[in-house]
Write a protein that holds these residues in place. Structure first.
Motif, PDB file in Angstrom:
ATOM      1  N   TYR A  33       0.840  -1.188   0.000  1.00  0.00           N
ATOM      2  CA  TYR A  33       0.000   0.000   0.000  1.00  0.00           C
ATOM      3  C   TYR A  33       0.882   1.247   0.000  1.00  0.00           C
ATOM      4  O   TYR A  33       1.933   1.273   0.638  1.00  0.00           O
ATOM      5  N   PHE A  35       0.736   5.576   0.493  1.00  0.00           N
ATOM      6  CA  PHE A  35      -0.073   6.610   1.139  1.00  0.00           C
ATOM      7  C   PHE A  35       0.567   7.984   0.943  1.00  0.00           C
ATOM      8  O   PHE A  35       1.775   8.109   0.757  1.00  0.00           O
ATOM      9  N   TYR A  37       0.262  11.582   3.327  1.00  0.00           N
ATOM     10  CA  TYR A  37      -0.270  12.283   4.488  1.00  0.00           C
ATOM     11  C   TYR A  37       0.183  13.738   4.425  1.00  0.00           C
ATOM     12  O   TYR A  37       1.272  14.048   3.957  1.00  0.00           O
ATOM     13  N   LEU A  45      -1.511  14.849  11.660  1.00  0.00           N
ATOM     14  CA  LEU A  45      -1.316  14.133  10.399  1.00  0.00           C
ATOM     15  C   LEU A  45      -2.676  13.879   9.760  1.00  0.00           C
ATOM     16  O   LEU A  45      -3.557  13.281  10.364  1.00  0.00           O
ATOM     17  N   PHE A  47      -4.730  12.189   6.674  1.00  0.00           N
ATOM     18  CA  PHE A  47      -4.695  11.188   5.613  1.00  0.00           C
ATOM     19  C   PHE A  47      -5.219  11.798   4.319  1.00  0.00           C
ATOM     20  O   PHE A  47      -6.268  12.446   4.305  1.00  0.00           O
ATOM     21  N   ARG A  50      -4.843   6.455  -0.054  1.00  0.00           N
ATOM     22  CA  ARG A  50      -4.220   5.139   0.011  1.00  0.00           C
ATOM     23  C   ARG A  50      -4.412   4.459  -1.336  1.00  0.00           C
ATOM     24  O   ARG A  50      -5.489   4.523  -1.915  1.00  0.00           O
ATOM     25  N   PHE A  91       4.023  13.798   3.512  1.00  0.00           N
ATOM     26  CA  PHE A  91       4.745  12.540   3.661  1.00  0.00           C
ATOM     27  C   PHE A  91       4.161  11.487   2.733  1.00  0.00           C
ATOM     28  O   PHE A  91       2.938  11.297   2.671  1.00  0.00           O
ATOM     29  N   ALA A  96       3.466  -3.077   3.602  1.00  0.00           N
ATOM     30  CA  ALA A  96       2.912  -4.327   3.093  1.00  0.00           C
ATOM     31  C   ALA A  96       1.531  -4.544   3.689  1.00  0.00           C
ATOM     32  O   ALA A  96       0.647  -5.127   3.084  1.00  0.00           O
ATOM     33  N   ASN A  97       1.370  -4.140   4.914  1.00  0.00           N
ATOM     34  CA  ASN A  97       0.053  -4.064   5.543  1.00  0.00           C
ATOM     35  C   ASN A  97      -0.004  -2.663   6.132  1.00  0.00           C
ATOM     36  O   ASN A  97       0.998  -2.146   6.605  1.00  0.00           O
ATOM     37  N   ASP A  98      -1.122  -2.033   6.090  1.00  0.00           N
ATOM     38  CA  ASP A  98      -1.068  -0.588   6.330  1.00  0.00           C
ATOM     39  C   ASP A  98      -1.166  -0.163   7.775  1.00  0.00           C
ATOM     40  O   ASP A  98      -1.563   0.933   8.082  1.00  0.00           O
ATOM     41  N   TYR A  99      -0.751  -1.053   8.700  1.00  0.00           N
ATOM     42  CA  TYR A  99      -0.537  -0.587  10.059  1.00  0.00           C
ATOM     43  C   TYR A  99       0.947  -0.586  10.405  1.00  0.00           C
ATOM     44  O   TYR A  99       1.337  -0.229  11.500  1.00  0.00           O
ATOM     45  N   LYS A 100       1.797  -0.971   9.480  1.00  0.00           N
ATOM     46  CA  LYS A 100       3.249  -0.924   9.655  1.00  0.00           C
ATOM     47  C   LYS A 100       3.818  -0.150   8.479  1.00  0.00           C
ATOM     48  O   LYS A 100       4.182  -0.714   7.465  1.00  0.00           O
ATOM     49  N   LEU A 101       3.874   1.140   8.630  1.00  0.00           N
ATOM     50  CA  LEU A 101       4.258   2.001   7.520  1.00  0.00           C
ATOM     51  C   LEU A 101       5.698   2.454   7.626  1.00  0.00           C
ATOM     52  O   LEU A 101       6.211   2.727   8.710  1.00  0.00           O
ATOM     53  N   PHE A 103       7.838   5.633   6.296  1.00  0.00           N
ATOM     54  CA  PHE A 103       7.591   6.977   5.795  1.00  0.00           C
ATOM     55  C   PHE A 103       8.831   7.537   5.120  1.00  0.00           C
ATOM     56  O   PHE A 103       9.964   7.250   5.520  1.00  0.00           O
TER      57      PHE A 103
ATOM     58  N   SER B  33      -0.744   1.597  16.624  1.00  0.00           N
ATOM     59  CA  SER B  33       0.692   1.728  16.390  1.00  0.00           C
ATOM     60  C   SER B  33       1.228   2.965  17.080  1.00  0.00           C
ATOM     61  O   SER B  33       0.478   3.931  17.306  1.00  0.00           O
ATOM     62  N   TYR B  35       4.468   5.723  16.563  1.00  0.00           N
ATOM     63  CA  TYR B  35       5.539   6.225  15.715  1.00  0.00           C
ATOM     64  C   TYR B  35       6.231   7.371  16.438  1.00  0.00           C
ATOM     65  O   TYR B  35       5.633   8.065  17.256  1.00  0.00           O
ATOM     66  N   LEU B  43       8.398   9.682   9.894  1.00  0.00           N
ATOM     67  CA  LEU B  43       7.923   8.916  11.048  1.00  0.00           C
ATOM     68  C   LEU B  43       8.522   7.515  11.007  1.00  0.00           C
ATOM     69  O   LEU B  43       8.628   6.903   9.952  1.00  0.00           O
ATOM     70  N   LEU B  45       8.283   3.618  12.910  1.00  0.00           N
ATOM     71  CA  LEU B  45       7.423   2.767  13.713  1.00  0.00           C
ATOM     72  C   LEU B  45       8.178   2.227  14.916  1.00  0.00           C
ATOM     73  O   LEU B  45       9.255   1.651  14.790  1.00  0.00           O
ATOM     74  N   LYS B  94      -6.433   1.765  13.398  1.00  0.00           N
ATOM     75  CA  LYS B  94      -7.246   1.488  12.216  1.00  0.00           C
ATOM     76  C   LYS B  94      -8.134   0.305  12.500  1.00  0.00           C
ATOM     77  O   LYS B  94      -7.796  -0.564  13.308  1.00  0.00           O
ATOM     78  N   GLN B 101      -5.155   4.414   8.465  1.00  0.00           N
ATOM     79  CA  GLN B 101      -4.870   4.731   9.858  1.00  0.00           C
ATOM     80  C   GLN B 101      -5.344   6.135  10.207  1.00  0.00           C
ATOM     81  O   GLN B 101      -5.272   7.042   9.393  1.00  0.00           O
TER      82      GLN B 101
END
Lengths: 113, 112
Positions: A33, A35, A37, A45, A47, A50, A91, A96-101, A103, B33, B35, B43, B45, B94, B101
């Motif tokens: 994914y 994004f 921001y 931040l 959004f 996506r 930013f 790969a999954n959108d809770y571990k980004l 930036f 999460s 950051y 940012l 993580l 999320k 998110q």
């Protein structure tokens, strides 16, 4: 490993000019994914968009548009007819999954009246 | 930043002190999460959670602990603050894979 590069540190334009922010990414994942921001001077931040790796259609939302090119690993963002309220840090992010980004370092856009 | 609440907004600590940054969301989101944002680095993580009782490390976990005893809360603990932890900390949540998110307003932390 994932990496996002925003080569432009700062961009300054006069109101009503168009401004394009570059974003280049690296990933070994086949599904991911992307994004954008916005961080205005107030610090929160916001959004903006996506996009998943299977959807290469460009998107337009008002004065904002995004150009996703998988062949060049780029996800560029254009603000058309910029306004002073567009002044912010923008930013680009990848996950790969959108809770571990991951930036990028951000691009500071200054729009002068 | 719909429904993600971070407290405090500002904090100054001395080196070696401990501190818990609070993050709460009222949207029943599974994913949360933490950051940190440093000048010129975007940012990064720290830790994340995919549900109550489940946490994992992110890119820069050293010096930080987390727990997720409830769906709503995801506190970040600094056990012994160091000047290198001076930063702005953002919590995000999320609902599921199909939603973006939501970020809190951030906590600005200075360690002297």
């Amino acid at each position: 490993a994932q990496k996002v590069t925003q080569a432009q540190t700062e961009i300054s334009v006069v109101e009503k000019e168009d401004v394009t922010l570059d974003c280049v990414y690296e990933t070994r994942d086949t599904t991911y994914y992307l994004f954008w921001y916005k961080q205005p001077p107030s610090g929160e931040l916001v959004f903006l968009i996506r996009r998943n790796s299977f959807d290469e259609q460009n998107e337009i939302s008002g004065r904002y548009s995004w150009n996703f090119q998988k062949s060049t690993s780029s996800f560029n963002f254009t603000i058309t007819a910029s306004q002073v309220v567009d002044s912010a840090v923008y930013f680009c992010a990848l996950g790969a999954n959108d809770y571990k980004l991951s930036f990028g370092a951000g691009t500071t856009v200054t729009v002068r009246a | 930043n719909a429904g993600v609440t971070q407290t405090p907004k500002f904090q100054v600590l001395k080196t070696g002190q401990s501190m818990t940054l609070q993050c709460a969301q009222d949207m029943n989101h599974e994913y949360m999460s933490w950051y940190r944002q440093d000048p010129g680095m975007g940012l990064r993580l720290i830790h994340y959670s995919v549900g109550a009782g489940i946490t994992d490390q992110g890119e820069v976990p050293n010096g930080y602990n987390v727990s997720r005893s409830t769906t709503e809360d995801f506190p970040l603990r600094l056990l012994s603050a160091a000047p290198s932890q001076t930063s702005v900390y953002f919590c995000a949540s999320k609902r599921d894979r199909d939603q973006p998110q939501h970020f809190g307003d951030g906590t600005r932390l200075s360690i002297l």
